[in-house]
Design a protein around this motif. Structure first.
Motif, PDB file in Angstrom:
ATOM      1  N   ASN A  24      11.405  21.459 -18.657  1.00  0.00           N
ATOM      2  CA  ASN A  24      12.054  21.035 -17.536  1.00  0.00           C
ATOM      3  C   ASN A  24      13.410  20.682 -17.506  1.00  0.00           C
ATOM      4  N   SER A  25      13.731  21.013 -15.950  1.00  0.00           N
ATOM      5  CA  SER A  25      15.295  21.035 -15.607  1.00  0.00           C
ATOM      6  C   SER A  25      15.451  19.625 -14.725  1.00  0.00           C
ATOM      7  N   ILE A  26      16.475  19.449 -14.272  1.00  0.00           N
ATOM      8  CA  ILE A  26      17.021  18.425 -14.098  1.00  0.00           C
ATOM      9  C   ILE A  26      16.826  18.128 -12.538  1.00  0.00           C
ATOM     10  N   ALA A  27      16.860  19.930 -11.693  1.00  0.00           N
ATOM     11  CA  ALA A  27      16.065  20.050  -9.984  1.00  0.00           C
ATOM     12  C   ALA A  27      14.601  20.263 -10.351  1.00  0.00           C
ATOM     13  N   TRP A  28      14.041  20.590 -11.524  1.00  0.00           N
ATOM     14  CA  TRP A  28      12.494  20.388 -10.845  1.00  0.00           C
ATOM     15  C   TRP A  28      12.248  18.486 -10.917  1.00  0.00           C
ATOM     16  N   LEU A  29      12.868  17.652 -12.519  1.00  0.00           N
ATOM     17  CA  LEU A  29      12.507  16.907 -13.035  1.00  0.00           C
ATOM     18  C   LEU A  29      13.119  15.453 -11.463  1.00  0.00           C
ATOM     19  N   VAL A  30      14.013  15.630 -10.338  1.00  0.00           N
ATOM     20  CA  VAL A  30      14.305  14.587  -9.551  1.00  0.00           C
ATOM     21  C   VAL A  30      13.393  15.475  -8.496  1.00  0.00           C
ATOM     22  N   TRP A  31      12.625  16.892  -8.206  1.00  0.00           N
ATOM     23  CA  TRP A  31      12.259  16.970  -7.220  1.00  0.00           C
ATOM     24  C   TRP A  31      10.936  16.040  -7.508  1.00  0.00           C
ATOM     25  N   HIS A  32      10.608  16.763  -8.739  1.00  0.00           N
ATOM     26  CA  HIS A  32       8.626  16.392  -8.926  1.00  0.00           C
ATOM     27  C   HIS A  32       8.655  14.892  -8.934  1.00  0.00           C
ATOM     28  N   LEU A  33       9.665  13.412  -9.019  1.00  0.00           N
ATOM     29  CA  LEU A  33       9.337  12.609  -9.112  1.00  0.00           C
ATOM     30  C   LEU A  33      10.023  11.662  -8.096  1.00  0.00           C
ATOM     31  N   THR A  34      10.594  12.403  -6.587  1.00  0.00           N
ATOM     32  CA  THR A  34      10.675  12.070  -5.459  1.00  0.00           C
ATOM     33  C   THR A  34       9.379  12.608  -4.614  1.00  0.00           C
ATOM     34  N   ARG A  35       8.893  13.976  -5.111  1.00  0.00           N
ATOM     35  CA  ARG A  35       7.013  14.537  -4.687  1.00  0.00           C
ATOM     36  C   ARG A  35       6.890  13.224  -4.878  1.00  0.00           C
ATOM     37  N   VAL A  36       6.833  12.892  -5.750  1.00  0.00           N
ATOM     38  CA  VAL A  36       5.322  11.563  -6.250  1.00  0.00           C
ATOM     39  C   VAL A  36       5.728  10.687  -5.895  1.00  0.00           C
ATOM     40  N   GLN A  37       6.883   9.977  -5.857  1.00  0.00           N
ATOM     41  CA  GLN A  37       6.979   8.512  -5.162  1.00  0.00           C
ATOM     42  C   GLN A  37       6.643   8.882  -3.567  1.00  0.00           C
ATOM     43  N   ASP A  38       6.771  10.127  -2.846  1.00  0.00           N
ATOM     44  CA  ASP A  38       6.833  10.589  -1.694  1.00  0.00           C
ATOM     45  C   ASP A  38       5.530  10.172  -1.353  1.00  0.00           C
ATOM     46  N   ASP A  39       5.037  10.668  -2.025  1.00  0.00           N
ATOM     47  CA  ASP A  39       3.465  11.262  -1.917  1.00  0.00           C
ATOM     48  C   ASP A  39       2.312  10.127  -1.774  1.00  0.00           C
ATOM     49  N   HIS A  40       2.690   9.083  -3.281  1.00  0.00           N
ATOM     50  CA  HIS A  40       1.699   8.127  -3.466  1.00  0.00           C
ATOM     51  C   HIS A  40       2.088   7.158  -2.448  1.00  0.00           C
ATOM     52  N   LEU A  41       2.996   7.338  -2.461  1.00  0.00           N
ATOM     53  CA  LEU A  41       3.723   5.663  -1.487  1.00  0.00           C
ATOM     54  C   LEU A  41       3.404   5.091  -0.242  1.00  0.00           C
ATOM     55  N   ALA A  42       3.222   7.060   0.596  1.00  0.00           N
ATOM     56  CA  ALA A  42       2.537   7.509   1.718  1.00  0.00           C
ATOM     57  C   ALA A  42       1.175   7.225   2.176  1.00  0.00           C
ATOM     58  N   ASP A  43       0.690   7.864   0.969  1.00  0.00           N
ATOM     59  CA  ASP A  43      -0.992   7.032   0.939  1.00  0.00           C
ATOM     60  C   ASP A  43      -0.640   5.552   0.654  1.00  0.00           C
ATOM     61  N   ALA A  44      -0.639   5.377   0.324  1.00  0.00           N
ATOM     62  CA  ALA A  44      -0.689   3.986  -0.443  1.00  0.00           C
ATOM     63  C   ALA A  44      -0.154   2.683   0.844  1.00  0.00           C
ATOM     64  N   PHE A  45       0.811   3.567   1.813  1.00  0.00           N
ATOM     65  CA  PHE A  45       0.479   2.557   2.949  1.00  0.00           C
ATOM     66  C   PHE A  45       0.885   3.310   3.987  1.00  0.00           C
ATOM     67  N   GLY A  46       0.152   4.278   4.133  1.00  0.00           N
ATOM     68  CA  GLY A  46      -1.153   4.837   5.518  1.00  0.00           C
ATOM     69  C   GLY A  46       0.776   5.590   5.916  1.00  0.00           C
ATOM     70  N   LEU A  47       1.622   5.957   5.690  1.00  0.00           N
ATOM     71  CA  LEU A  47       2.769   6.684   6.186  1.00  0.00           C
ATOM     72  C   LEU A  47       2.870   7.883   5.719  1.00  0.00           C
ATOM     73  N   ASP A  48       2.993   8.868   7.215  1.00  0.00           N
ATOM     74  CA  ASP A  48       3.684  10.568   6.072  1.00  0.00           C
ATOM     75  C   ASP A  48       4.453  10.074   5.428  1.00  0.00           C
ATOM     76  N   GLN A  49       4.257  11.573   4.817  1.00  0.00           N
ATOM     77  CA  GLN A  49       5.759  11.885   3.839  1.00  0.00           C
ATOM     78  C   GLN A  49       6.547  12.368   4.001  1.00  0.00           C
ATOM     79  N   VAL A  50       7.714  11.854   3.551  1.00  0.00           N
ATOM     80  CA  VAL A  50       8.619  12.317   4.683  1.00  0.00           C
ATOM     81  C   VAL A  50       9.352  14.065   4.278  1.00  0.00           C
TER      82      VAL A  50
END
Length: 171
Positions: free
Chosen positions: A39-65
């Motif tokens: 994995n590249s730095i770009a992919w790793l940072v994009w992925h970890l941010t997407r996971v945080q965005d997706d999972h926390l938005a779902d858990a808190f009932g928010l729209d994904q950023v």
């Protein structure tokens, strides 16, 4: 110290490490992969941010950023709209390229801001709320927050490692 303060500190550390892994690198360095299939730095940072965005938005009932603030359009990736990178193969990893690291840190900062707003409002009782019944035992909000924190710290550590490899090779 309250549990939410510990979580906020942990998520702040992710943000600090994301910036440390990305800042000062150009598009080729961000896309560099230390080995075929890595994995590249770009992919790793994009992925970890997407996971945080997706999972926390779902858990808190928010729209994904990602979609609510048009980051999906800014990145312009040829991936499904709700893709988080989970299960990506080498070809898909290679497709996550950015012209500027500021895109990665900007998206991460926007997700971090939404995460902090949600975390600051947490009560102890909130942490016991079940957010995913597909598991046995069902996943509580507290467990989900720690899971994302752990996953993100692992991935940002991988990004830091790749950065170190790149710097060693350039020296």
């Amino acid at each position: 110290m309250h549990a939410k303060d510990i979580l906020i500190d942990g998520y702040d550390r992710i943000r600090e490490e994301v910036h440390a892994a990305v800042e000062g690198l150009g598009p080729d360095e961000l896309a560099a992969r230390p080995a075929v299939g890595a994995n590249s730095i770009a992919w790793l940072v994009w992925h970890l941010t997407r996971v945080q965005d997706d999972h926390l938005a779902d858990a808190f009932g928010l729209d994904q950023v990602w979609t609510a603030q048009d980051w999906e359009k800014r990145f312009g990736l040829d991936l499904p709209r709700r893709d988080t990178g989970y299960g990506h193969d080498a070809k898909q990893v290679a497709e996550v390229r950015v012209a500027d690291g500021g895109l990665l840190t900007g998206y991460h900062d926007a997700v971090h801001a939404q995460s902090l707003t949600a975390l600051r409002a947490l009560t102890a009782a909130d942490l016991e709320r079940v957010v995913d019944e597909r598991w046995n035992p069902p996943v509580t909000l507290g467990v989900r927050l720690v899971s994302v924190l752990s996953d993100d710290l692992q991935h940002v550590g991988q990004a830091a490692y790749v950065r170190g490899l790149l710097q060693s090779a350039a020296a």
